[in-house]
Write a protein that holds these residues in place. Structure first.
Motif, PDB file in Angstrom:
ATOM      1  N   GLU A 167      35.547  52.869  27.620  1.00  0.00           N
ATOM      2  CA  GLU A 167      36.800  53.384  27.072  1.00  0.00           C
ATOM      3  C   GLU A 167      37.141  54.718  27.745  1.00  0.00           C
ATOM      4  O   GLU A 167      36.275  55.349  28.354  1.00  0.00           O
ATOM      5  CB  GLU A 167      36.706  53.562  25.561  1.00  0.00           C
ATOM      6  CG  GLU A 167      35.672  54.574  25.107  1.00  0.00           C
ATOM      7  CD  GLU A 167      35.610  54.692  23.589  1.00  0.00           C
ATOM      8  OE1 GLU A 167      36.435  54.074  22.903  1.00  0.00           O
ATOM      9  OE2 GLU A 167      34.728  55.411  23.092  1.00  0.00           O
ATOM     10  N   PRO A 168      38.410  55.153  27.663  1.00  0.00           N
ATOM     11  CA  PRO A 168      38.793  56.424  28.298  1.00  0.00           C
ATOM     12  C   PRO A 168      38.097  57.612  27.648  1.00  0.00           C
ATOM     13  O   PRO A 168      37.727  57.571  26.472  1.00  0.00           O
ATOM     14  CB  PRO A 168      40.310  56.488  28.065  1.00  0.00           C
ATOM     15  CG  PRO A 168      40.725  55.112  27.697  1.00  0.00           C
ATOM     16  CD  PRO A 168      39.558  54.474  27.030  1.00  0.00           C
ATOM     17  N   SER A 169      37.956  58.680  28.412  1.00  0.00           N
ATOM     18  CA  SER A 169      37.429  59.931  27.852  1.00  0.00           C
ATOM     19  C   SER A 169      38.344  60.424  26.743  1.00  0.00           C
ATOM     20  O   SER A 169      37.890  60.872  25.696  1.00  0.00           O
ATOM     21  CB  SER A 169      37.308  60.993  28.950  1.00  0.00           C
ATOM     22  OG  SER A 169      36.417  60.582  29.949  1.00  0.00           O
ATOM     23  N   ASP A 170      39.644  60.343  26.993  1.00  0.00           N
ATOM     24  CA  ASP A 170      40.643  60.634  25.964  1.00  0.00           C
ATOM     25  C   ASP A 170      41.043  59.297  25.357  1.00  0.00           C
ATOM     26  O   ASP A 170      41.977  58.638  25.811  1.00  0.00           O
ATOM     27  CB  ASP A 170      41.849  61.341  26.582  1.00  0.00           C
ATOM     28  CG  ASP A 170      42.886  61.757  25.546  1.00  0.00           C
ATOM     29  OD1 ASP A 170      42.768  61.327  24.375  1.00  0.00           O
ATOM     30  OD2 ASP A 170      43.822  62.488  25.909  1.00  0.00           O
ATOM     31  N   TRP A 171      40.306  58.860  24.350  1.00  0.00           N
ATOM     32  CA  TRP A 171      40.491  57.512  23.820  1.00  0.00           C
ATOM     33  C   TRP A 171      41.863  57.322  23.184  1.00  0.00           C
ATOM     34  O   TRP A 171      42.374  56.203  23.120  1.00  0.00           O
ATOM     35  CB  TRP A 171      39.383  57.184  22.818  1.00  0.00           C
ATOM     36  CG  TRP A 171      39.398  58.028  21.579  1.00  0.00           C
ATOM     37  CD1 TRP A 171      38.735  59.189  21.378  1.00  0.00           C
ATOM     38  CD2 TRP A 171      40.114  57.760  20.378  1.00  0.00           C
ATOM     39  NE1 TRP A 171      38.999  59.688  20.129  1.00  0.00           N
ATOM     40  CE2 TRP A 171      39.844  58.819  19.483  1.00  0.00           C
ATOM     41  CE3 TRP A 171      40.954  56.733  19.965  1.00  0.00           C
ATOM     42  CZ2 TRP A 171      40.392  58.875  18.199  1.00  0.00           C
ATOM     43  CZ3 TRP A 171      41.505  56.785  18.681  1.00  0.00           C
ATOM     44  CH2 TRP A 171      41.219  57.846  17.815  1.00  0.00           C
ATOM     45  N   ALA A 172      42.498  58.404  22.743  1.00  0.00           N
ATOM     46  CA  ALA A 172      43.789  58.276  22.081  1.00  0.00           C
ATOM     47  C   ALA A 172      44.940  58.148  23.078  1.00  0.00           C
ATOM     48  O   ALA A 172      45.905  57.420  22.843  1.00  0.00           O
ATOM     49  CB  ALA A 172      44.027  59.480  21.171  1.00  0.00           C
ATOM     50  N   GLY A 183      39.509  47.724  36.095  1.00  0.00           N
ATOM     51  CA  GLY A 183      38.851  47.276  37.317  1.00  0.00           C
ATOM     52  C   GLY A 183      37.343  47.279  37.291  1.00  0.00           C
ATOM     53  O   GLY A 183      36.692  47.269  38.340  1.00  0.00           O
ATOM     54  N   THR A 184      36.741  47.238  36.093  1.00  0.00           N
ATOM     55  CA  THR A 184      35.286  47.307  35.972  1.00  0.00           C
ATOM     56  C   THR A 184      34.657  45.921  36.085  1.00  0.00           C
ATOM     57  O   THR A 184      35.192  44.931  35.600  1.00  0.00           O
ATOM     58  CB  THR A 184      34.895  47.930  34.618  1.00  0.00           C
ATOM     59  OG1 THR A 184      35.544  49.195  34.488  1.00  0.00           O
ATOM     60  CG2 THR A 184      33.386  48.118  34.515  1.00  0.00           C
ATOM     61  N   LEU A 220      25.221  54.055  27.934  1.00  0.00           N
ATOM     62  CA  LEU A 220      25.941  53.962  29.201  1.00  0.00           C
ATOM     63  C   LEU A 220      27.430  54.062  28.910  1.00  0.00           C
ATOM     64  O   LEU A 220      28.016  53.168  28.300  1.00  0.00           O
ATOM     65  CB  LEU A 220      25.623  52.654  29.921  1.00  0.00           C
ATOM     66  CG  LEU A 220      26.387  52.421  31.231  1.00  0.00           C
ATOM     67  CD1 LEU A 220      26.148  53.561  32.219  1.00  0.00           C
ATOM     68  CD2 LEU A 220      26.019  51.088  31.851  1.00  0.00           C
ATOM     69  N   ILE A 221      28.037  55.151  29.359  1.00  0.00           N
ATOM     70  CA  ILE A 221      29.466  55.389  29.160  1.00  0.00           C
ATOM     71  C   ILE A 221      30.198  55.074  30.459  1.00  0.00           C
ATOM     72  O   ILE A 221      29.854  55.602  31.517  1.00  0.00           O
ATOM     73  CB  ILE A 221      29.721  56.848  28.728  1.00  0.00           C
ATOM     74  CG1 ILE A 221      29.069  57.118  27.371  1.00  0.00           C
ATOM     75  CG2 ILE A 221      31.224  57.134  28.672  1.00  0.00           C
ATOM     76  CD1 ILE A 221      29.075  58.573  26.964  1.00  0.00           C
ATOM     77  N   ILE A 222      31.210  54.224  30.368  1.00  0.00           N
ATOM     78  CA  ILE A 222      32.051  53.898  31.515  1.00  0.00           C
ATOM     79  C   ILE A 222      33.462  54.373  31.177  1.00  0.00           C
ATOM     80  O   ILE A 222      34.158  53.767  30.364  1.00  0.00           O
ATOM     81  CB  ILE A 222      32.052  52.385  31.812  1.00  0.00           C
ATOM     82  CG1 ILE A 222      30.616  51.874  31.975  1.00  0.00           C
ATOM     83  CG2 ILE A 222      32.871  52.085  33.056  1.00  0.00           C
ATOM     84  CD1 ILE A 222      30.504  50.361  32.002  1.00  0.00           C
ATOM     85  N   ASN A 223      33.874  55.484  31.767  1.00  0.00           N
ATOM     86  CA  ASN A 223      35.190  56.052  31.457  1.00  0.00           C
ATOM     87  C   ASN A 223      36.009  56.322  32.723  1.00  0.00           C
ATOM     88  O   ASN A 223      37.016  57.031  32.671  1.00  0.00           O
ATOM     89  CB  ASN A 223      35.050  57.332  30.631  1.00  0.00           C
ATOM     90  CG  ASN A 223      34.126  58.365  31.262  1.00  0.00           C
ATOM     91  OD1 ASN A 223      33.855  58.310  32.466  1.00  0.00           O
ATOM     92  ND2 ASN A 223      33.643  59.294  30.458  1.00  0.00           N
ATOM     93  N   SER A 224      35.575  55.761  33.849  1.00  0.00           N
ATOM     94  CA  SER A 224      36.333  55.835  35.100  1.00  0.00           C
ATOM     95  C   SER A 224      36.601  54.425  35.600  1.00  0.00           C
ATOM     96  O   SER A 224      35.793  53.508  35.391  1.00  0.00           O
ATOM     97  CB  SER A 224      35.545  56.607  36.168  1.00  0.00           C
ATOM     98  OG  SER A 224      35.354  57.952  35.785  1.00  0.00           O
ATOM     99  N   SER A 225      37.718  54.248  36.273  1.00  0.00           N
ATOM    100  CA  SER A 225      38.140  52.918  36.723  1.00  0.00           C
ATOM    101  C   SER A 225      37.407  52.484  37.991  1.00  0.00           C
ATOM    102  O   SER A 225      36.819  53.284  38.719  1.00  0.00           O
ATOM    103  CB  SER A 225      39.641  52.912  36.972  1.00  0.00           C
ATOM    104  OG  SER A 225      40.355  53.081  35.756  1.00  0.00           O
ATOM    105  N   ASN A 226      37.460  51.158  38.216  1.00  0.00           N
ATOM    106  CA  ASN A 226      36.963  50.516  39.443  1.00  0.00           C
ATOM    107  C   ASN A 226      35.472  50.757  39.683  1.00  0.00           C
ATOM    108  O   ASN A 226      35.034  51.018  40.803  1.00  0.00           O
ATOM    109  CB  ASN A 226      37.772  51.000  40.655  1.00  0.00           C
ATOM    110  CG  ASN A 226      39.252  50.711  40.499  1.00  0.00           C
ATOM    111  OD1 ASN A 226      39.635  49.606  40.119  1.00  0.00           O
ATOM    112  ND2 ASN A 226      40.087  51.709  40.760  1.00  0.00           N
TER     113      ASN A 226
END
Length: 333
Positions: free
Chosen positions: A74-79, A86-87, A48-54
């Protein structure tokens, strides 16, 4: 006639076998289907990837990881980000979140709340790499990618476990950690680990019936402490049990219920609360402003236990209306 009967029996068995194969294939496929990113699972799934806010994630199923993380926040662009914020993550009583190295992995992000009524765990139970059931990442200390969690709530009957139950890395902040269930780890139940930066836990509340426990590794005699603080903790309030236990192999010299090399403002052990370590109940080489004890603080081993409270750092005030005991000393300063 006999030939037709034999053919019927063979075709019948073939049909049953074929049906079984289809059922098994579909069932296995369902177990191993990829989770839909940023969405609450509707069946058992992987990664389960969560890379969008709220996002609000509610889990009633089993989430596993194809790699080392079951839930990856984490962000799609982790760097470069931007940070994911907001998760809310809720793992209900039927939910299992299980990764080889991390159950829930948080990096460069902010989570409002993690509520667990089921199981969150990592299954790679070795100290190398510092793996946690819930892990606030320690990466990127040169250009810090901070991680903040508003509240972690572990309800009665729920379990957070692993090599470490909850691992707060050096760029992490946990505002509230409330336990009424079980938080366990072979090396530590909760670690607030400092390297070049200082992690923060504002408050840890262990309610009556709650257990925060390090069990020790069966093949490793290194550190096993229920709560390890190398950073900053504002308050620890205990009405349950905080315990370090020796493994079957024996005890390490760092078998302490609470170990502090950083800064703790207040430790309150309420009536009925137990803080017990095989070696020391509380081991301090850092700074503690206030200890208030109305329960029991002790070293539990009758053969190698040392002190209820062992202090070679700074403790400003100890107020005791309970019991502080050790095989050698109740309080050693």
């Amino acid at each position: 006639m006999m030939t037709n009967i034999k053919l019927f029996k063979k075709s019948k068995y073939f049909f049953l076998f074929f049906f079984f194969l289809i059922y098994f294939f579909l069932f296995t496929l369902n177990l191993n289907a990829a989770c839909t990113s940023n969405t609450s699972p509707t069946a058992n799934c992987v990664d389960l990837i969560i890379n969008s806010s709220n996002k609000t994630i509610v889990n009633n199923y089993t989430i596993t990881g194809s790699g080392n993380k079951a839930v990856q926040h984490e962000p799609s662009d982790w760097a470069n980000g931007p940070a994911v914020t907001g998760t809310t993550i809720t793992n209900n009583s039927t939910g299992v979140i299980s990764g080889s190295q991390y159950g829930v992995y948080l990096y460069y992000s902010s989570v409002s709340q993690i509520t667990n009524s089921g199981i969150i765990q990592n299954t790679y139970l070795f100290k190398t790499g510092y793996y946690g059931g819930i892990q606030l990442s320690v990466e990127n200390t040169v250009s810090p990618r901070t991680v903040t969690v508003g509240t972690i709530t572990n309800n009665s009957g729920a379990t957070i476990s692993g090599a470490y139950g909850i691992y707060n890395g050096q760029v992490g902040t946990i505002n509230q950690l409330v336990n009424s269930g079980n938080i366990t780890g072979l090396y530590g139940a909760i670690i607030n680990r400092k390297n070049t930066l200082t992690p923060v836990i504002e408050s840890i509340t262990n309610n009556s019936g709650g257990v925060i426990k390090s069990t020790g590794h069966t093949n490793d005699l290194t550190v096993s402490e229920a709560i390890t603080n190398q950073g900053t903790i504002t308050s620890i309030s205990n009405s349950g049990t905080i315990e370090s236990q020796c493994a079957a192999l024996g005890c390490s010299t760092s078998q302490n219920a609470i170990s502090n090399t950083g800064t703790i403002t207040t430790i309150t052990n309420n009536s009925g609360g137990i803080i017990t370590g095989s070696i020391n109940g509380l081991y301090n080489t850092g700074t503690i402003t206030t200890i208030i004890n109305a329960g029991d603080i002790s070293s539990s081993s009758p053969t190698i236990g040392e002190r209820g409270i062992s202090n070679t750092g700074t403790i400003d005030t100890i107020t005791n209306t309970g019991t502080i005991t050790g095989r050698q000393y109740g309080i050693y300063n």
